[in-house]
Motif scaffolding. Structure first.
Motif, PDB file in Angstrom:
ATOM      1  N   SER A  15      -3.689   0.011   0.108  1.00 10.39           N
ATOM      2  CA  SER A  15      -3.704   0.815   1.326  1.00 10.39           C
ATOM      3  C   SER A  15      -5.132   1.017   1.830  1.00 10.39           C
ATOM      4  N   SER A  16      -6.089   0.397   1.170  1.00 10.03           N
ATOM      5  CA  SER A  16      -7.480   0.594   1.587  1.00 10.03           C
ATOM      6  C   SER A  16      -7.764  -0.158   2.892  1.00 10.03           C
TER       7      SER A  16
ATOM      8  N   GLU B 247       2.462  10.113  -2.054  1.00  2.89           N
ATOM      9  CA  GLU B 247       1.860  10.600  -0.815  1.00  2.89           C
ATOM     10  C   GLU B 247       2.909  10.891   0.251  1.00  2.89           C
TER      11      GLU B 247
ATOM     12  N   TYR C  15      -1.543   0.374  -7.872  1.00  2.61           N
ATOM     13  CA  TYR C  15      -1.929  -0.654  -6.907  1.00  2.61           C
ATOM     14  C   TYR C  15      -1.955  -0.125  -5.473  1.00  2.61           C
ATOM     15  N   ALA C  16      -1.169   0.934  -5.269  1.00  4.96           N
ATOM     16  CA  ALA C  16      -1.020   1.422  -3.898  1.00  4.96           C
ATOM     17  C   ALA C  16      -2.361   1.794  -3.285  1.00  4.96           C
ATOM     18  N   GLU C  17      -3.199   2.388  -4.100  1.00  4.29           N
ATOM     19  CA  GLU C  17      -4.491   2.830  -3.575  1.00  4.29           C
ATOM     20  C   GLU C  17      -5.312   1.636  -3.088  1.00  4.29           C
TER      21      GLU C  17
ATOM     22  N   ASN D 218       2.724   4.446  -1.239  1.00  2.00           N
ATOM     23  CA  ASN D 218       2.592   5.342  -2.386  1.00  2.00           C
ATOM     24  C   ASN D 218       3.606   6.469  -2.238  1.00  2.00           C
TER      25      ASN D 218
ATOM     26  N   GLY E  28       0.797  -1.218   0.000  1.00  2.00           N
ATOM     27  CA  GLY E  28       0.000   0.000   0.000  1.00  2.00           C
ATOM     28  C   GLY E  28       0.827   1.263   0.000  1.00  2.00           C
TER      29      GLY E  28
ATOM     30  N   LYS F 294       2.076   2.662  -8.315  1.00  2.00           N
ATOM     31  CA  LYS F 294       1.214   3.688  -7.734  1.00  2.00           C
ATOM     32  C   LYS F 294      -0.267   3.341  -7.917  1.00  2.00           C
TER      33      LYS F 294
ATOM     34  N   TYR G  58     -11.535  -6.357  -5.338  1.00  2.00           N
ATOM     35  CA  TYR G  58     -10.755  -5.511  -6.245  1.00  2.00           C
ATOM     36  C   TYR G  58     -10.387  -6.242  -7.529  1.00  2.00           C
TER      37      TYR G  58
END
Lengths: 633, 468
Positions: free
Chosen positions: B272-273, B225, B267-269, B222, B220, B265, B316
């Protein structure tokens, strides 16, 4: 308990038998070899390398060194060479003054041959490649010593060098001395042991861990010069770690072929060699300390009969490479009941019996392709491409060199690591080249090497893994039969156990996601660039560097020049010092002029202002450690 | 004691196939005109009916008749069959799959209140193929751990492509389409033996990620961020400079890494959910069920954690998850240890029934409607005559008892719930019905997922029976 013979006569007999095999090998290789002194040299290699000793202890287990198996029987004398191999580093010669070819095939005419002959090259790889390189007008790419050091450390030691190592170990007058110094380290041996663990797929759920330790120590002996390569192959090709891993005689023969000849056998070869592997059966044994362990057994399918009238000898006789019969005499060491009734546990085997079952490896070692595979392996290890096939004179020269040096495999490592094709830069060439050996290799570092380098340079707290025990949990979990002995086994290994007697798995978790620390159920190790691998790498570097200054990461003092306080106000000079410090620490080089000039830009943009040394150093750490320069070398 | 039937039995349908092949061969030998037109894709009636697949391997070699196909002799099924199974169950449910009750039972009042079923109450929704065989034409079973596992993970000994790599490859068009639409779909994911993700050559790019539960947080991350702008620029600069410095032949290698950093990036979203933080104890429902509820139902063990994560990953777009459960290589002590170990499996099965039927799927209906669960192993186990071997355990050899993986299948797309697809003689475990290859069986799963499986296992066709 039945112990092996430890008599002097046995040792002599065994040596004589092997020595007598070598001239046959030489005859087979005469198209590839030159020099009549090879016979004598090879004979000496075998004699020195054997150093056979006595029996295998059957009962008890030393948890610090549980090694038990045929590896114990060889390489117990002195080294077969002193490690001072002839030749080594040559100054890169200029290409012959002739238009370089744009594409193959390459032809080396008389002028070319004469040019190469006059160069006086001492390194066998250089000699072999000359007629396809400088002799035909092609140039090599010069390499910076620091870059060469970085490359050599990864290939020989398994990690990048520290600045101190670059300045000390790699700062010798003669590059050959640097190579020798690294080859003498324990880390060099460990890299080779890990490599053989991958090749032989060590797995303590499939093979008794004592056998794994034994094979691992045999690898050590080979790479410390105690065992010549043909003897290493003979023992390995019939070692329980190999034979217990496969179900049928044919599968075992095929595995040995792939391992030492680099090709699958033809059906006839598989069947024929399989006869020599038909003596093996897979079984389980109740170990006094380890519980039920998988291990290799002898089945006495072919027995020595009275008056040489062997029972079913044909089923255990190979005829493709000469008449090679393998019969064994059963006695009261056989199991008298249970699942393994009629079989004999390999732990009871005598030295004579081990020697007998090692016939497949001895047969393979009499073929020229065996030696070619040995040197190809090393070339691939250092160069990452198959130079031995692309320029076959290199292979020829290396085989000759290996045999001249008592079949000490270290000689080949030495020759390749000091060769000019290896010591080339992988940077700066702007055009495509049709010839792979005219520029330096670029390889991806193994997951463990990447992690170990970060650990060593940043002091990050991370455990490790041990290739000898693929499933250490089995020895710590009481539900799976763990006991004090098994705990001690893990505790004496490279695995780390915490105060709660639990395995520390942080390193393994990372490495396995990235493709390392394989458990070897089947394939095992992989090295790849993938989205998820990259995500894990980036996240781990962020943990180490703490670029968002969230209060974590390694101590700022590691990332700052000596004496610089983390609260020091950031100036261009300060920023350049920080970048210089980290570039040396992580990349082993000085920042380039361009990089220095860019630092001014970064420092100027640094936010939130006023920036401190630490608030600049931590993101810089992330930028450098996560860069492609840490992944490729 | 089981034996190998020298007259290998084949179904009538199989006989006709064999005869057909022979006919073709004969025709070719005689020079008869024969035009072979390969089918573009041999699909089943269940093609594309599933969106998700859960493959659970009972590791170490599982003695299947102790749980599935249990209505056979006691040398194969020493505990016998379960009582009170759901009506309409035609396959033998093992006694050890009964839910243990009383003190120490996992089946607490809290789970009962949640509506978690006993597995024996839902066995009529499970289809079992008693005789899945690695090599139906082989003379004997492959009872070797190494090669048996290789067959399980890749379909063949020394197989170069793992089954999950095949899934990702087979769904490549779907991923390309999603990417064009700006949607990021997760690939098939391995949480067990990485061999399931082997892949070289053209398949290398489709290797599935191997994920460990404790590494998830790292997915997660990024950079955009976390890093200030100047540091982002610096990071990019170092990469670009290195790529541009290397010699031209090496450029693509380094560039691939740079591209992967960009793709990370996306996949990071997802990673990190919050729903993927399965250990966070959240009581907020997601897809109708909270992480806390999943933890309550499945428990906290390794397999349980992996399953809970799998159910979240499906949200997902992840099409398949593979994980290992247990450790069933009981050469000794099986008599005492297996009952307890199978309670863990029973809880997993009951939990999956509850979760799949309770969780609402983003595409409508519940996850049950879109998911298939299957269980296998590298081989089954044998005692060579007794209920147990002399060490009160079981072994593996070349006989029928080792040979047959009696694989269960359940989930909405499996419409043959309760059926036994094939059968064995109770006395010697000889096959009396269908004997599909493991490759055919898994190809059937690929088919249900809508994969293009045409490059794989050309001699093993998928079959309709599970969707009948």
């Amino acid at each position: 308990m039945h112990a092996a013979s430890n008599s002097r006569s046995h040792r002599i007999n065994r040596s004589n038998r092997l020595v007598s095999a070598r001239p046959n090998l030489l005859a087979r290789l005469r198209t590839a070899l030159v020099g009549s002194e090879l016979v004598a040299l090879m004979t000496m290699a075998t004699l020195v390398g054997l150093g056979t000793t006595g029996c295998l202890q059957v009962e008890g287990m030393d948890p610090a060194n549980p090694q038990r198996g045929p590896g114990e029987l060889v390489g117990n004398g002195g080294p077969i060479t002193d490690g001072n191999f002839p030749g080594g580093y040559d100054e890169p010669p200029a290409p012959r003054d002739t238009p370089p070819p744009a594409e193959g095939p390459l032809e080396c005419d008389v002028m070319c041959q004469s040019y190469c002959d006059d160069l006086g090259l001492t390194n066998p790889v250089n000699r072999g490649v000359c007629t396809s390189l400088w002799g035909v007008g092609l140039a090599t790419q010069p390499v910076d010593r620091r870059f060469a050091c970085r490359k050599l450390y990864v290939d020989m030691i398994g990690r990048y060098p520290t600045p101190a190592e670059i300045n000390d170990v790699c700062n010798t007058e003669d590059w050959s001395e640097t190579v020798k110094a690294l080859m003498a380290t324990d880390e060099f041996v460990l890299v080779q042991q890990q490599r053989w663990a991958d090749l032989l797929l060590y797995n303590n759920r499939i093979v008794n861990v004592e056998r794994v330790y034994d094979q691992d120590d045999l690898v050590r002996k080979a790479y410390q010069g105690y065992v010549p390569w043909d003897l290493f192959a003979s023992v390995t090709a019939s070692h329980p770690v190999l034979v217990r891993r496969y179900d049928t005689a044919g599968d075992r023969a095929e595995a040995a072929f792939r391992l030492f000849l680099h090709r699958p056998p033809y059906e006839s070869e598989r069947a024929d060699m399989g006869r020599l592997y038909s003596v093996w059966s897979n079984g389980y044994r109740d170990h006094s300390h380890l519980g039920t362990v998988p291990d290799a057994y002898l089945n006495y399918r072919c027995q020595t009969g009275a008056d040489d009238q062997d029972t079913d000898a044909g089923a255990c006789t190979s005829v493709l490479w000469g008449y090679n019969k393998l019969t064994l005499d059963p006695d009261d060491r056989r199991e008298i009941d249970g699942e393994q009734e009629g079989l004999m546990w390999s732990g009871y085997m005598s030295a004579d019996e081990w020697e007998a079952v090692q016939l497949p490896g001895r047969i393979m070692a009499q073929q020229s392709i065996f030696w070619e595979a040995a040197v190809d392996d090393v070339l691939m290890q250092y160069l990452g491409y198959d130079l031995g096939t692309e320029v076959q004179e290199v292979r020829h020269q290396l085989v000759e060199y290996l045999l001249e040096n008592e079949a000490d495999i270290r000689a080949v490592h030495y020759a390749v690591a000091t060769s000019i094709p290896y010591l080339q830069s992988n940077q700066g060439l702007d055009e495509e080249s049709a010839f792979r050996w005219t520029y330096g290799p670029l390889k991806q570092i193994q997951p463990e090497g990447w992690l170990d380098s970060i650990k060593r340079t940043t002091g990050a707290d991370l455990a490790t893994c041990d290739h000898r025990i693929s499933h250490p949990e089995d020895y710590l979990n009481e539900d799976m039969g763990a006991n004090g002995w098994t705990f001690a086994l893990v505790n004496n290994s490279r695995w780390i156990i915490n105060q709660d007697r639990e395995l520390v798995t942080d390193y393994r978790g990372l490495a396995q996601t990235l493709g390392g620390c394989p458990t070897n159920e089947i394939g095992g190790r992989f090295t790849t660039v993938s989205i998820l691998n990259t995500a894990v790498q980036e996240a781990y570097v962020a943990e180490i560097c703490d670029p968002a200054l969230q209060g974590g990461g390694v101590s700022a003092s590691i990332l700052l020049p000596d004496g610089m306080d983390s609260k020091t106000a950031l100036t261009v000079d300060t920023a350049q010092e920080i970048v210089a410090r980290q570039t040396r620490l992580f990349y082993g080089r000085e920042p380039s002029e361009y990089e220095y000039s860019q630092v001014e830009l970064y420092a100027d943009q640094c936010t939130p202002k006023p920036c401190t040394a630490e608030s600049f150093a931590r993101p810089t750490c992330f930028a450098l450690l996560s860069s492609a320069e840490m992944l490729f070398y | 004691m089981t034996t190998q039937d020298k007259k290998f039995k084949t179904s009538r349908r199989g006989f006709f196939k064999a005869a057909g092949l022979g006919g073709v061969a004969t025709g070719a030998a005689l020079g008869a005109p024969y035009l072979w037109i390969p089918k573009a894709r041999a699909n089943t009636i269940g093609f594309g009916t599933a969106k998700h697949l859960i493959c659970i391997r009972l590791s170490g070699g599982f003695r299947f008749p102790t749980a599935f196909n249990s209505d056979v002799g006691e040398e194969f099924s020493p505990w016998g069959t379960a009582n009170g199974v759901a009506s309409g169950t035609d396959w033998g449910v093992g006694k050890l799959l009964e839910t243990a009750t009383g003190d120490g039972s996992w089946y607490t009042q809290e789970l009962q209140n949640l509506g978690v079923p006993k597995f024996t109450d839902v066995t009529n929704e499970v289809a079992v193929i008693p005789c899945v065989d690695h090599e139906p034409l082989a003379g004997s079973a492959d009872g070797n751990h190494q090669t048996g596992l290789e067959r399980y993970l890749t379909g063949h000994v020394n197989g170069q492509t793992g089954l999950f790599t095949m899934i990702n490859y087979g769904l490549r068009d779907r991923y390309a389409l999603a990417q064009m639409e700006g949607v990021t779909l997760l690939p098939a994911i391995i949480m067990g033996q990485p061999g399931m993700g082997r892949g070289i050559g053209e398949y290398a790019a489709y290797r599935p990620p191997v994920m460990r539960g404790d590494d998830l947080d790292r997915f997660g991350f990024n950079t955009d961020e976390l890093l200030p702008d100047w540091a982002r620029t610096m990071t990019n600069d170092y990469d670009l400079r290195y790529r541009d410095r290397v010699q031209q032949p090496h450029y693509p290698t380094v560039d691939a890494y740079l591209q992967s950093r960009e793709a990370t990036k996306a996949y990071a979203e997802i990673f990190s959910s919050d729903p993927l933080k399965i250990q966070n104890g959240s009581t907020e429902p997601f897809d109708g069920v909270s992480n806390a509820q999943l933890a309550t139902v499945f428990g906290q063990g390794g397999t349980s954690s992996n399953l809970r994560l799998a159910l979240r990953l499906f949200h997902y777009g992840c099409p398949a998850v593979y994980l290992d459960q247990g450790g069933y290589d009981y050469h000794s002590g099986e008599e005492d240890a297996l009952p307890g170990r199978l309670q863990e499996l029973t809880r997993v099965l009951s939990g999956l029934f509850w979760a799949l039927k309770t969780m609402t799927h983003p595409d409508g209906g519940t996850y049950w409607d879109h998911t298939i669960v299957t269980i296998g192993s590298e081989f089954s186990r044998s005692t060579r005559g007794g209920r147990f071997n002399s060490a009160r355990g079981s072994d593996h050899g070349g006989d029928y008892a080792t040979r047959w993986m009696s694989m269960p299948f359940f989930g909405g797309p499996i419409t043959a719930g309760g059926a036994s697809i094939g059968a064995t003689a109770a006395g010697d475990l000889s096959p009396t019905g269908k004997v599909p290859s493991y490759r055919s069986t898994m190809k059937t799963m690929f088919d249900a997922l809508g994969c293009d499986h045409s490059p794989f296992f050309p001699a093993d066709e998928p079959f309709d029976d599970l969707f009948a």
